[in-house]
Design a protein around this motif. Structure first.
Motif, mmCIF file in Angstrom:
data_model
loop_
_atom_site.group_PDB
_atom_site.id
_atom_site.type_symbol
_atom_site.label_atom_id
_atom_site.label_comp_id
_atom_site.label_asym_id
_atom_site.label_seq_id
_atom_site.Cartn_x
_atom_site.Cartn_y
_atom_site.Cartn_z
ATOM 1 N N ALA A 35 -11.442 25.670 -3.570
ATOM 2 C CA ALA A 35 -10.654 26.900 -3.514
ATOM 3 C C ALA A 35 -9.726 27.021 -4.722
ATOM 4 N N LYS A 36 -9.117 25.899 -5.083
ATOM 5 C CA LYS A 36 -8.192 25.889 -6.228
ATOM 6 C C LYS A 36 -8.903 26.241 -7.533
ATOM 7 N N LYS A 37 -10.142 25.770 -7.685
ATOM 8 C CA LYS A 37 -10.889 26.011 -8.916
ATOM 9 C C LYS A 37 -11.216 27.486 -9.130
ATOM 10 N N THR A 38 -11.250 28.260 -8.063
ATOM 11 C CA THR A 38 -11.541 29.684 -8.214
ATOM 12 C C THR A 38 -10.372 30.433 -8.848
ATOM 13 N N LYS A 39 -9.144 29.858 -8.726
ATOM 14 C CA LYS A 39 -7.910 30.473 -9.256
ATOM 15 C C LYS A 39 -7.626 31.840 -8.627
ATOM 16 N N LEU A 40 -8.138 32.021 -7.406
ATOM 17 C CA LEU A 40 -7.858 33.250 -6.661
ATOM 18 C C LEU A 40 -6.790 32.979 -5.610
ATOM 19 N N SER A 41 -6.144 34.025 -5.150
ATOM 20 C CA SER A 41 -5.061 33.889 -4.178
ATOM 21 C C SER A 41 -5.614 33.666 -2.775
ATOM 22 N N LYS A 42 -4.719 33.202 -1.898
ATOM 23 C CA LYS A 42 -5.087 33.010 -0.497
ATOM 24 C C LYS A 42 -5.566 34.323 0.105
ATOM 25 N N LYS A 43 -4.920 35.417 -0.280
ATOM 26 C CA LYS A 43 -5.289 36.738 0.231
ATOM 27 C C LYS A 43 -6.752 37.051 -0.058
ATOM 28 N N ASP A 44 -7.193 36.676 -1.253
ATOM 29 C CA ASP A 44 -8.589 36.930 -1.627
ATOM 30 C C ASP A 44 -9.554 35.931 -0.982
ATOM 31 N N LEU A 45 -9.111 34.685 -0.873
ATOM 32 C CA LEU A 45 -10.010 33.622 -0.445
ATOM 33 C C LEU A 45 -10.226 33.556 1.063
ATOM 34 N N LYS A 46 -9.227 33.938 1.841
ATOM 35 C CA LYS A 46 -9.324 33.723 3.289
ATOM 36 C C LYS A 46 -10.468 34.511 3.925
ATOM 37 N N ASN A 47 -10.916 35.584 3.263
ATOM 38 C CA ASN A 47 -12.037 36.353 3.794
ATOM 39 C C ASN A 47 -13.384 35.650 3.576
ATOM 40 N N TYR A 48 -13.360 34.560 2.783
ATOM 41 C CA TYR A 48 -14.591 33.835 2.464
ATOM 42 C C TYR A 48 -14.563 32.402 2.994
ATOM 43 N N THR A 49 -13.731 32.169 4.005
ATOM 44 C CA THR A 49 -13.549 30.811 4.503
ATOM 45 C C THR A 49 -14.868 30.155 4.914
ATOM 46 N N SER A 50 -15.684 30.860 5.672
ATOM 47 C CA SER A 50 -16.933 30.259 6.170
ATOM 48 C C SER A 50 -17.879 29.933 5.018
ATOM 49 N N LEU A 51 -17.939 30.804 4.013
ATOM 50 C CA LEU A 51 -18.804 30.539 2.860
ATOM 51 C C LEU A 51 -18.267 29.381 2.027
ATOM 52 N N LEU A 52 -16.951 29.307 1.909
ATOM 53 C CA LEU A 52 -16.340 28.192 1.191
ATOM 54 C C LEU A 52 -16.584 26.871 1.917
ATOM 55 N N GLU A 53 -16.583 26.938 3.245
ATOM 56 C CA GLU A 53 -16.867 25.733 4.033
ATOM 57 C C GLU A 53 -18.328 25.291 3.843
ATOM 58 N N GLU A 54 -19.222 26.266 3.727
ATOM 59 C CA GLU A 54 -20.620 25.935 3.474
ATOM 60 C C GLU A 54 -20.768 25.275 2.101
ATOM 61 N N ALA A 55 -20.058 25.828 1.126
ATOM 62 C CA ALA A 55 -20.081 25.240 -0.217
ATOM 63 C C ALA A 55 -19.482 23.839 -0.202
ATOM 64 N N THR A 56 -18.443 23.653 0.587
ATOM 65 C CA THR A 56 -17.794 22.347 0.707
ATOM 66 C C THR A 56 -18.747 21.304 1.266
#
Length: 300
Positions: A35-56
């Motif tokens: 998440a940190k590497k994207t350099k996007l805010s929490k506001k932008d990232l929280k809508n992609y939590t499930s996809l980020l978890e898949e990437a994780t």
């Protein structure tokens, strides 16, 4: 008014759920790093939590992976990973370090076309050829000289290499072609008996035109085919004539010497046709230098 309040209340709950899911996911240090590497805010990232978890999950597999055969990801050799394009978060499959190495090591194979040949020829290299037999030295030296000189003399004569079954004739030429492929030179290796058997396939004309014009060609195991007047005079002869006229380097491997090959080509259902066979062999002599290699059977 009451309905609007209910909609707003539901949206508030959804926002709370998104915040909660995202904060919970952040407890995973790998998720947090991605998440940190994207350099996007929490506001932008929280809508992609499930996809980020898949990437994780996929990236976690990569951290533990020791080779591409152990890959646990959905697409072998690739990892599902986020990237930012023009301010937008997207997810794509990226090659892992093992896939990148594999692609680099096999990139040259795009320059070599194999027609009905063993897959082991794709891995043939000059370093891996068998050298513990003095009877092979003359041919190995010839191959080495050809490799060294081809860059400066693209229209060099090829080789008519005869020898016993299983002594590694085809492997030697394949090793040469693979090395030249790394330098960007295109070539083709075709198993002649099978190539002729496919003469009535729909794609044969396309293949024939390719092998006729490719800069480097190996006609493997000539002399092992069933000779007919048609495949000798309508397929082989025009192929050799074109390559001779255009100065295209051509190799042959065979269990037969040139004299034996001429006898073989002369015999067909039409009878003994020595003149036509002689024309074929004379073209081969124009295209190649003859060498013989009698060595141990490496296929045992």
């Amino acid at each position: 008014m009451e309905a609007l309040e209910k909609v707003l209340e539901r949206e508030d709950f959804e926002k709370i759920d998104l915040d909660k899911e995202y904060e919970e996911a952040l407890k995973n240090p790998i998720f947090k790093e991605i998440a940190k590497k994207t350099k996007l805010s929490k506001k932008d990232l929280k809508n992609y939590t499930s996809l980020l978890e898949e990437a994780t999950e996929e990236y976690s597999h990569c951290l533990e992976c020791k080779n591409i055969l152990e890959c646990k990801n959905r697409i072998r050799g690739h990892v599902y990973f986020p990237a930012v394009r023009q301010g937008n978060l997207i997810f794509e499959y990226k090659s892992c370090r093992y896939q990148e190495k594999l692609d680099k090591n096999t990139k040259h194979l795009k320059n070599v076309q194999f027609f009905n040949t063993p897959s082991a020829l794709k891995e043939a290299t000059m370093d891996s050829i068998y050298k513990n037999d003095k009877s092979r030295f003359e041919v190995i030296l010839w191959i080495g000289e050809f490799l060294k000189n081809y860059v400066e003399k693209n229209n060099q004569k090829g080789l008519y290499l005869s020898g016993n079954f299983g002594c590694g004739k085809t492997y030697l030429v394949a090793a040469l072609f693979n090395e030249l492929a790394k330098k960007g030179y295109k070539s083709a290796i075709l198993f002649w008996p099978e190539f002729l058997r496919q003469a009535f396939y729909d794609d044969f004309k396309e293949k024939y035109e390719y092998v006729k014009k490719v800069p480097l060609l190996l006609i493997d195991d000539i002399g092992a085919e069933n000779v007919t007047a048609w495949n000798r005079d309508e397929i082989l002869c025009p192929l050799l004539q074109y390559r001779m006229d255009e100065g295209l380097t051509t190799f042959f491997t065979s269990n037969l010497t040139l004299n034996d090959l001429e006898e073989h080509l002369a015999s067909s259902k039409a009878g003994v046709e020595s003149i036509k066979a002689g024309r074929i062999v004379s073209r081969i002599k124009q295209l190649t230098e003859p060498l013989s290699m009698i060595s141990k059977n490496l296929r045992k």
